[in-house]
Design a protein around this motif. Structure first.
Motif: not given
Length: 647
Positions: A54, A56, A58, A70-71, A185-187, A207, A209
């Motif tokens: 996963r 993510h 930011d 964060t992975e 995923s990205v914010k 957010e 996904r």
């Protein structure tokens, strides 16, 4: 003799008698031996990585270009995990990954910090020894994007973003990229719109996904985002093709006349050329801003392109901008779907070999310019001007006499895209683009000539790239595959044709396609319209085909060409030309003086280099020269035929 003097004498005697023994001992001292290398990192295998990672991102701190990642990684307790930061990126041809921008790396198992070490040899690899009982760890780190172009590519500002996954991912060693699955995923900054070839699983506020994908697909799928965003459908038959535009203000989003229609035609003409498509969707991405990028990457399902903020208002005056999007689009067929076998790698840290760069890039450049003309984004004159400039540049490339094109294909690795003092003599990777393009132009005209106009390189494009319609699975090729396909279209000694142009050094430029195409390269005192527009836009003075140099508006020397007149008198980049025949420097005065040399008049320049001043007569009597293509009457106009749109 005093007591002190006696002591000194004794010491000197002792040293002199001991020295031979020390020298003899030195001869028997052990010689240094190589320290053992660390264990090799596990080679990639075509086996699945167990579990889904996963990832993510930011991406809200765009003003500072900081991406916080964060992975979450499934792991095996008690085993060593090795993670790579990508270095070898498809289409970049060298180890260009921005490893130095990775910062703040920390691994955690729950709240427990887990130590990491960098591999001493493969410095883009990081080792983590997994504690007993731990089945998942989180990697926390940042990618520190450049905030100004002198540092590196600017990929984020307060108004726009180019999210390139290869900058943001750490991936496990030991597996093919296609066998490692990520849930990304990205914010995004508040209220920003975006586009990507990735399929959206959900969006809640800012957010986003995406659906899980293999690592190679993830790296192939950038995200374009911005505050001012416009998406235009170019085609939905057989699959959607969009152009995605981001600008600094909404007022900069409106395309100029002919932009949408031209790119709609680009898609149609590409389908007629290749007879296939190898994506389920395609995004032509365009960032309009000054100081952004340079952002260019070709992908199987997208193309990244950054242009100056005024590109839409100067659209008709900048033909090079009108052809920009076509290059990456053609790469979806040549380079991404079909890729040279030595350039396909199982992961992003296995080195490529670039011996077919003149196909990967040269053939792509050829179809880029042909399709731009066929789509109506260029006039016939624009296309001929492009080939004029390429032919003239190679005609003045002395490095071709010692360095064959085959060796130049290594320069993405050798030179790492650095600026060169003497480019014409050293050569660089971009010669594979330009010289490769002229070689393919020659092949096209040769096929047309030998077949009496019944066949052309279009037939090769359909036979070579039109296979497996709809497939997104990369299909590799070799030079032998190219030769076999060409021989099936127009029998000829294609092996010898390519060998003589790629493997051998040559003094003459590869102008066979120009002459067989019904034109010849000539010189004129008057520049073409494209050269005039380029000089007006830049303020520079291009005198490469006469004095062998280029100058800025104020007389500063920007470039000196190897063994040209400026080179011979000792002019160097950075010098400032102050006088022309005793009168203060002005661009037009220098051009007029150059014209006069063709009538036998002399030319003297004075210049300042640092604190020193110099003056010298210039050994040139050829006048002011600009290249042109002149039609040879009574010969088939094959170049004109090549540029005509296909019904």
């Amino acid at each position: 003799m005093t007591r002190v003097s006696l002591a000194v004498a004794v010491a000197l005697w002792a040293f002199s008698t001991a020295a031979p023994a020390q020298v003899r001992d030195a001869r028997s001292w052990p010689l240094p031996q190589a320290a053992p290398m660390p264990p090799p990192i596990e080679a990639p295998r075509d086996t699945p990585f167990p579990g889904t990672l996963r990832l993510h991102v930011d991406a809200t701190d765009t003003a500072r270009g900081i991406f916080r990642i964060t992975e979450s990684i499934p792991v095996v307790p008690g085993r060593r995990l090795t993670l790579y930061f990508p270095q070898w990126l498809p289409g970049d041809h060298g180890p260009t990954g921005q490893l130095d921008a990775l910062a703040g790396l920390k691994f955690q198992a729950g709240k427990r910090v887990v130590a990491w070490t960098r591999d001493a040899v493969q410095v883009a690899a990081f080792h983590v020894d997994i504690p007993a009982g731990v089945t998942s760890i989180d990697a926390h780190y940042q990618f520190l994007g450049a905030t100004e172009q002198r540092v590196g590519p600017v990929l984020a500002t307060s108004t726009m973003l180019d999210l390139q996954w290869h900058n943001l991912v750490l991936y496990p060693a030991g597996h093919y990229a296609r066998r490692i699955t990520y849930a990304p995923s990205v914010k995004l900054p508040s209220g920003w719109a975006f586009a990507s070839p990735l399929k959206v699983a959900s969006r809640v506020g800012d957010e986003v996904r995406f659906e899980p994908v293999a690592l190679d697909t993830l790296v192939d799928s950038p995200v374009i985002a911005g505050r001012a965003f416009k998406r235009i459908l170019l085609s939905d038959d057989p699959v959607p093709v969009h152009v995605d535009i981001v600008a600094e203000e909404t007022t900069g989003l409106e395309p100029p006349p002919g932009f949408v229609q031209g790119h709609q035609q680009l898609v149609r003409q590409a389908y007629r050329l290749f007879g296939s498509q190898h994506y389920d969707r395609y995004d032509l991405m365009l960032w309009l801003a000054d100081g952004f990028g340079p952002s260019y990457f070709e992908h199987h399902r997208a193309g990244e392109n950054a242009l100056p903020a005024d590109s839409f208002t100067t659209w008709q005056d900048r033909p090079e901008n009108r052809s920009r999007l076509a290059h990456g689009f053609v790469h979806s067929w040549n380079g991404l779907f079909r890729r040279p076998a030595e350039m396909w790698t199982p992961d992003f840290n296995t080195p490529e070999r670039d011996s077919l760069l003149w196909v990967f890039e040269g053939l792509t450049s050829y179809w880029q310019h042909v399709l731009t003309a066929r789509a109506g984004l260029w006039t016939r004159e624009d296309a001929l001007n492009e080939w004029t400039a390429t032919a003239a540049a190679l005609a003045g490339r002395p490095g071709r006499s010692w360095r064959p094109l085959r060796d130049v294909t290594n320069d993405a690795i050798v030179q790492r895209r650095k600026a060169l003092s003497w480019k014409g003599w050293q050569r660089d990777m971009f010669d594979a683009y330009s010289e490769g393009e002229l070689i393919w132009l020659e092949a096209d005209t040769l096929i047309r000539e030998r077949s009496g106009g019944r066949k052309s390189l279009d037939d090769f494009a359909r036979a070579f790239f039109g296979v497996r319609d709809g497939s997104q699975v990369t299909m590799t090729y070799t030079l032998e595959d190219i030769v076999t396909t060409l021989d099936g279209i127009a029998p000829y000694d294609w092996s010898g044709f390519f060998r003589s142009r790629i493997e051998e050094t040559r003094d003459d430029a590869p102008l066979g396609g120009i002459t067989r195409g019904g034109y010849t390269l000539v010189w004129s005192e008057e520049p073409t319209g494209s050269v005039q527009r380029a000089e007006v836009a830049s303020g520079n003075v291009e005198l490469g085909h006469s004095l062998g140099m280029a100058l800025a508006r104020d007389g500063k020397v920007l470039r000196v060409d190897w063994d040209g007149p400026a080179f011979q008198v000792g002019l160097l980049p950075g010098a400032v030309v102050t006088d022309v025949n005793g009168a203060p420097y002005a661009a037009q005065r220098l051009k007029d003086a150059l014209k006069a040399t063709a009538r036998g008049e002399s030319l003297r320049l004075s210049w300042r280099q640092g604190s020193a001043t110099r003056s010298a007569p210039i050994p040139w009597h050829g006048g002011l020269r600009y290249p042109r293509l002149r039609r040879v009457e009574g010969t088939p106009a094959l170049l004109d035929d090549i540029l005509k749109p296909r019904d």
